[in-house]
Design an enzyme around this catalytic site. Structure first.
Site, mmCIF file in Angstrom:
data_model
loop_
_atom_site.group_PDB
_atom_site.id
_atom_site.type_symbol
_atom_site.label_atom_id
_atom_site.label_comp_id
_atom_site.label_asym_id
_atom_site.label_seq_id
_atom_site.Cartn_x
_atom_site.Cartn_y
_atom_site.Cartn_z
ATOM 1 C CE LYS A 1 -2.462 1.264 3.650
ATOM 2 N NZ LYS A 1 -2.288 2.846 3.729
ATOM 3 C CD GLU B 1 -6.221 7.963 7.656
ATOM 4 O OE1 GLU B 1 -5.929 8.342 8.833
ATOM 5 O OE2 GLU B 1 -5.511 7.515 6.770
#
Length: 271
Positions: free
Chosen positions: A120, A189
């Site tokens: 990631k 996020e």
């Protein structure tokens, strides 16, 4: 039997199928063998070996200090406890920011030295070329846009991102760039739920939210946070599913008491 029960091993293809069938994807973090095994046995879809280990495992204020060697060490431990879940590894700060080739080499090192299924990267358009090169080599990449903790000193705070139209448009473009570069999934996020919904319907790959509302294709939290272990951390998006800090503290106190009162070990616990 439901679709998620039929999936024997979570892969990029499995996640795409879950999004297509509108089945929510579940994800949590792990940094050790026992937690990973418990998560896998419970049926979690994705286990992220997050650079959040810098905060909750090492006690640092940010995610920046954790190193490649440390991420690899923890991933090896996690992978040993997993049979079904997809294990994804955060590429730590400065493991891919220097150059495309540096990011490519470090992604390859993670895959070679661990049993992880994917890496990631944080960032959108600025890391698109790195994502493209990594995915072209056959390494799955999960993207991460919105609030990106590795850029905390640039942002100046952990405030919500995407409140202004300009910032929201930039995050949307970041998500599209990450998808076009080949990412199989994108973490969103700390952005408004309305923006997360727009992104989730604008990209074909699954979105995983953390502080991004219910419209994402899945959700992730930091495991010590949702277990109530990190009681000094109270963001509105974290739900405490138990208060393990209280349970553990009471157990530790009882252990100390039993030793001092000579109640442990008992005859049955002695040889």
């Amino acid at each position: 039997m439901s679709t998620e029960q039929e999936i024997k091993r979570i892969t990029t293809k499995s996640l795409a199928l879950l999004k297509k069938k509108k089945i929510k994807i579940t994800a949590l973090t792990a940094y050790d063998f026992i937690t990973a095994k418990l998560l896998d046995n419970a049926g979690i879809d994705i286990i992220l070996v997050g650079d959040s280990l810098s905060n909750v495992f090492q006690g640092n204020e940010t995610t920046l200090p954790v190193t490649m060697d440390e991420m690899i060490y923890h991933t090896k431990s996690v992978a040993k406890g997993v049979n079904r879940a997809m294990v994804v590894v955060d590429m730590p700060f400065m493991s891919y920011q220097l150059s495309v080739d540096e990011g490519f080499r470090n992604a390859g090192r993670i895959m070679k030295e661990t049993s992880a299924s994917a890496v990631k990267l944080e960032g959108g358009q600025r890391v698109a070329e790195t994502i493209r090169k990594i995915t072209e080599a056959g390494i799955p990449v999960m993207g991460h846009v919105g609030l990106t903790p590795q850029s905390i000193h640039q942002f100046g705070s952990y405030r919500e991102r995407g409140r202004t139209k300009a910032e929201a448009d930039e995050i949307l473009n970041d998500a599209k760039a990450v998808e076009q570069a080949g990412a199989f999934c994108i973490v969103l996020e700390k952005i408004p739920a309305s923006l997360a919904k727009k992104i989730s319907t604008s990209v074909t790959v699954p979105t995983i939210g953390i502080g991004a509302g219910v419209y994402c294709d899945g959700q992730i939290l930091v495991t010590p946070d949702m277990l109530g272990l990190n009681m000094d951390f109270h963001p509105r998006f974290v739900r405490h599913y138990c208060k393990l800090a209280d349970t553990m503290t009471e157990a530790f106190k009882k252990y100390i008491e039993d030793i001092r009162d000579k109640k442990f070990p008992s005859p049955d616990e002695s040889y």
